[in-house]
Design a protein around this motif. Structure first.
Motif, PDB file in Angstrom:
ATOM      1  N   GLU A 165     -11.262 -17.217  -7.227  1.00 47.35           N
ATOM      2  CA  GLU A 165     -10.751 -15.977  -7.816  1.00 47.35           C
ATOM      3  C   GLU A 165     -10.888 -14.809  -6.843  1.00 47.35           C
ATOM      4  O   GLU A 165      -9.978 -13.988  -6.714  1.00 47.35           O
ATOM      5  CB  GLU A 165     -11.489 -15.671  -9.112  1.00 47.35           C
ATOM      6  N   GLN A 166     -12.021 -14.737  -6.145  1.00 52.60           N
ATOM      7  CA  GLN A 166     -12.215 -13.657  -5.187  1.00 52.60           C
ATOM      8  C   GLN A 166     -11.228 -13.756  -4.027  1.00 52.60           C
ATOM      9  O   GLN A 166     -10.682 -12.743  -3.573  1.00 52.60           O
ATOM     10  CB  GLN A 166     -13.642 -13.673  -4.650  1.00 52.60           C
ATOM     11  N   ALA A 167     -10.977 -14.970  -3.564  1.00 52.98           N
ATOM     12  CA  ALA A 167     -10.015 -15.152  -2.480  1.00 52.98           C
ATOM     13  C   ALA A 167      -8.622 -14.766  -2.943  1.00 52.98           C
ATOM     14  O   ALA A 167      -7.856 -14.143  -2.195  1.00 52.98           O
ATOM     15  CB  ALA A 167     -10.032 -16.598  -1.993  1.00 52.98           C
ATOM     16  N   GLN A 168      -8.286 -15.111  -4.188  1.00 51.25           N
ATOM     17  CA  GLN A 168      -6.978 -14.756  -4.742  1.00 51.25           C
ATOM     18  C   GLN A 168      -6.840 -13.238  -4.850  1.00 51.25           C
ATOM     19  O   GLN A 168      -5.793 -12.678  -4.516  1.00 51.25           O
ATOM     20  CB  GLN A 168      -6.815 -15.416  -6.118  1.00 51.25           C
ATOM     21  N   GLN A 169      -7.897 -12.575  -5.330  1.00 53.14           N
ATOM     22  CA  GLN A 169      -7.858 -11.118  -5.433  1.00 53.14           C
ATOM     23  C   GLN A 169      -7.712 -10.472  -4.057  1.00 53.14           C
ATOM     24  O   GLN A 169      -6.949  -9.511  -3.894  1.00 53.14           O
ATOM     25  CB  GLN A 169      -9.124 -10.602  -6.106  1.00 53.14           C
ATOM     26  N   GLN A 170      -8.426 -10.992  -3.074  1.00 55.35           N
ATOM     27  CA  GLN A 170      -8.334 -10.449  -1.723  1.00 55.35           C
ATOM     28  C   GLN A 170      -6.935 -10.633  -1.162  1.00 55.35           C
ATOM     29  O   GLN A 170      -6.383  -9.732  -0.537  1.00 55.35           O
ATOM     30  CB  GLN A 170      -9.364 -11.124  -0.808  1.00 55.35           C
ATOM     31  N   GLN A 171      -6.350 -11.798  -1.418  1.00 49.46           N
ATOM     32  CA  GLN A 171      -5.002 -12.064  -0.925  1.00 49.46           C
ATOM     33  C   GLN A 171      -3.992 -11.149  -1.617  1.00 49.46           C
ATOM     34  O   GLN A 171      -3.103 -10.598  -0.970  1.00 49.46           O
ATOM     35  CB  GLN A 171      -4.640 -13.525  -1.166  1.00 49.46           C
ATOM     36  N   ASN A 172      -4.151 -10.959  -2.929  1.00 48.66           N
ATOM     37  CA  ASN A 172      -3.250 -10.062  -3.649  1.00 48.66           C
ATOM     38  C   ASN A 172      -3.376  -8.633  -3.148  1.00 48.66           C
ATOM     39  O   ASN A 172      -2.377  -7.928  -2.979  1.00 48.66           O
ATOM     40  CB  ASN A 172      -3.526 -10.116  -5.153  1.00 48.66           C
ATOM     41  N   TYR A 173      -4.607  -8.186  -2.897  1.00 50.10           N
ATOM     42  CA  TYR A 173      -4.826  -6.842  -2.389  1.00 50.10           C
ATOM     43  C   TYR A 173      -4.182  -6.679  -1.014  1.00 50.10           C
ATOM     44  O   TYR A 173      -3.516  -5.686  -0.747  1.00 50.10           O
ATOM     45  CB  TYR A 173      -6.325  -6.536  -2.315  1.00 50.10           C
ATOM     46  N   THR A 174      -4.379  -7.673  -0.159  1.00 52.37           N
ATOM     47  CA  THR A 174      -3.825  -7.603   1.191  1.00 52.37           C
ATOM     48  C   THR A 174      -2.301  -7.586   1.148  1.00 52.37           C
ATOM     49  O   THR A 174      -1.662  -6.797   1.840  1.00 52.37           O
ATOM     50  CB  THR A 174      -4.312  -8.796   2.035  1.00 52.37           C
ATOM     51  N   ASN A 175      -1.718  -8.452   0.328  1.00 52.87           N
ATOM     52  CA  ASN A 175      -0.256  -8.482   0.214  1.00 52.87           C
ATOM     53  C   ASN A 175       0.275  -7.180  -0.357  1.00 52.87           C
ATOM     54  O   ASN A 175       1.264  -6.640   0.127  1.00 52.87           O
ATOM     55  CB  ASN A 175       0.186  -9.651  -0.660  1.00 52.87           C
ATOM     56  N   HIS A 176      -0.372  -6.658  -1.390  1.00 58.56           N
ATOM     57  CA  HIS A 176       0.076  -5.412  -2.004  1.00 58.56           C
ATOM     58  C   HIS A 176      -0.057  -4.257  -1.018  1.00 58.56           C
ATOM     59  O   HIS A 176       0.831  -3.416  -0.904  1.00 58.56           O
ATOM     60  CB  HIS A 176      -0.750  -5.130  -3.266  1.00 58.56           C
ATOM     61  N   HIS A 177      -1.159  -4.229  -0.281  1.00 59.07           N
ATOM     62  CA  HIS A 177      -1.397  -3.159   0.682  1.00 59.07           C
ATOM     63  C   HIS A 177      -0.372  -3.215   1.819  1.00 59.07           C
ATOM     64  O   HIS A 177       0.165  -2.194   2.235  1.00 59.07           O
ATOM     65  CB  HIS A 177      -2.817  -3.252   1.232  1.00 59.07           C
ATOM     66  N   SER A 178      -0.070  -4.414   2.308  1.00 56.66           N
ATOM     67  CA  SER A 178       0.887  -4.530   3.408  1.00 56.66           C
ATOM     68  C   SER A 178       2.301  -4.224   2.932  1.00 56.66           C
ATOM     69  O   SER A 178       3.104  -3.674   3.669  1.00 56.66           O
ATOM     70  CB  SER A 178       0.832  -5.920   4.033  1.00 56.66           C
ATOM     71  N   GLN A 179       2.620  -4.564   1.677  1.00 62.04           N
ATOM     72  CA  GLN A 179       3.941  -4.237   1.138  1.00 62.04           C
ATOM     73  C   GLN A 179       4.101  -2.736   1.006  1.00 62.04           C
ATOM     74  O   GLN A 179       5.177  -2.190   1.261  1.00 62.04           O
ATOM     75  CB  GLN A 179       4.145  -4.903  -0.219  1.00 62.04           C
ATOM     76  N   ASN A 180       3.051  -2.039   0.590  1.00 61.88           N
ATOM     77  CA  ASN A 180       3.123  -0.583   0.473  1.00 61.88           C
ATOM     78  C   ASN A 180       3.317   0.063   1.834  1.00 61.88           C
ATOM     79  O   ASN A 180       4.051   1.032   1.957  1.00 61.88           O
ATOM     80  CB  ASN A 180       1.854  -0.027  -0.178  1.00 61.88           C
ATOM     81  N   GLN A 181       2.679  -0.470   2.861  1.00 60.77           N
ATOM     82  CA  GLN A 181       2.848   0.096   4.191  1.00 60.77           C
ATOM     83  C   GLN A 181       4.247  -0.182   4.718  1.00 60.77           C
ATOM     84  O   GLN A 181       4.844   0.647   5.380  1.00 60.77           O
ATOM     85  CB  GLN A 181       1.809  -0.469   5.154  1.00 60.77           C
ATOM     86  N   ASN A 182       4.775  -1.378   4.430  1.00 58.91           N
ATOM     87  CA  ASN A 182       6.107  -1.710   4.900  1.00 58.91           C
ATOM     88  C   ASN A 182       7.178  -0.945   4.136  1.00 58.91           C
ATOM     89  O   ASN A 182       8.214  -0.601   4.687  1.00 58.91           O
ATOM     90  CB  ASN A 182       6.374  -3.217   4.776  1.00 58.91           C
ATOM     91  N   SER A 183       6.965  -0.675   2.862  1.00 56.73           N
ATOM     92  CA  SER A 183       7.971   0.015   2.068  1.00 56.73           C
ATOM     93  C   SER A 183       8.058   1.493   2.437  1.00 56.73           C
ATOM     94  O   SER A 183       9.104   2.105   2.284  1.00 56.73           O
ATOM     95  CB  SER A 183       7.679  -0.148   0.575  1.00 56.73           C
ATOM     96  N   LYS A 184       6.974   2.059   2.880  1.00 57.61           N
ATOM     97  CA  LYS A 184       6.999   3.452   3.301  1.00 57.61           C
ATOM     98  C   LYS A 184       7.566   3.513   4.716  1.00 57.61           C
ATOM     99  O   LYS A 184       6.993   2.964   5.638  1.00 57.61           O
ATOM    100  CB  LYS A 184       5.588   4.039   3.309  1.00 57.61           C
ATOM    101  N   THR A 185       8.684   4.157   4.840  1.00 57.02           N
ATOM    102  CA  THR A 185       9.220   4.327   6.186  1.00 57.02           C
ATOM    103  C   THR A 185       8.652   5.634   6.724  1.00 57.02           C
ATOM    104  O   THR A 185       8.939   6.712   6.196  1.00 57.02           O
ATOM    105  CB  THR A 185      10.756   4.381   6.170  1.00 57.02           C
ATOM    106  N   GLU A 186       7.870   5.496   7.693  1.00 56.22           N
ATOM    107  CA  GLU A 186       7.238   6.676   8.267  1.00 56.22           C
ATOM    108  C   GLU A 186       8.209   7.356   9.225  1.00 56.22           C
ATOM    109  O   GLU A 186       8.754   6.731  10.122  1.00 56.22           O
ATOM    110  CB  GLU A 186       5.960   6.285   9.000  1.00 56.22           C
ATOM    111  N   ILE A 187       8.406   8.599   8.980  1.00 62.74           N
ATOM    112  CA  ILE A 187       9.268   9.391   9.845  1.00 62.74           C
ATOM    113  C   ILE A 187       8.389   9.961  10.945  1.00 62.74           C
ATOM    114  O   ILE A 187       7.419  10.665  10.668  1.00 62.74           O
ATOM    115  CB  ILE A 187       9.944  10.527   9.055  1.00 62.74           C
TER     116      ILE A 187
END
Length: 87
Positions: free
Chosen positions: A48-70
């Motif tokens: 469960e902890q590994a799953q939570q860590q993976q979900n957090y990492t995926n969610h965090h990386s998706q947020n960084q990729n979705s934000k287009t930094e000008i």
């Protein structure tokens, strides 16, 4: 005051020895089952902890990729002038 009898002492020792061997026998039967359940619980928590860590990492990386930094231009304060002392 009553004195303890030798027969009572022997009876108590027999009970202690019987309890010891009964406990030892039951521990051999139930200890592996209890250990297996404990290991399964620990393994489930780790999963469960590994799953939570993976979900957090995926969610965090998706947020960084979705934000287009000008890229912002740096403010130019001015030119650097090296002053020399004149005699």
């Amino acid at each position: 005051m009553e004195m303890a009898s030798f027969a009572g002492f022997v009876k108590t020792l027999v009970y202690i020895v019987l309890f010891y061997y009964l406990f030892k026998f039951l521990a051999r039967i139930f200890a592996p089952i209890i250990m297996q359940k404990a290991m399964n619980k620990v393994q489930q928590k780790m999963h469960e902890q590994a799953q939570q860590q993976q979900n957090y990492t995926n969610h965090h990386s998706q947020n960084q990729n979705s934000k287009t930094e000008i890229p912002r231009e740096k403010k130019k304060v001015g030119d650097y002038v090296d002053y020399e002392e004149v005699d």
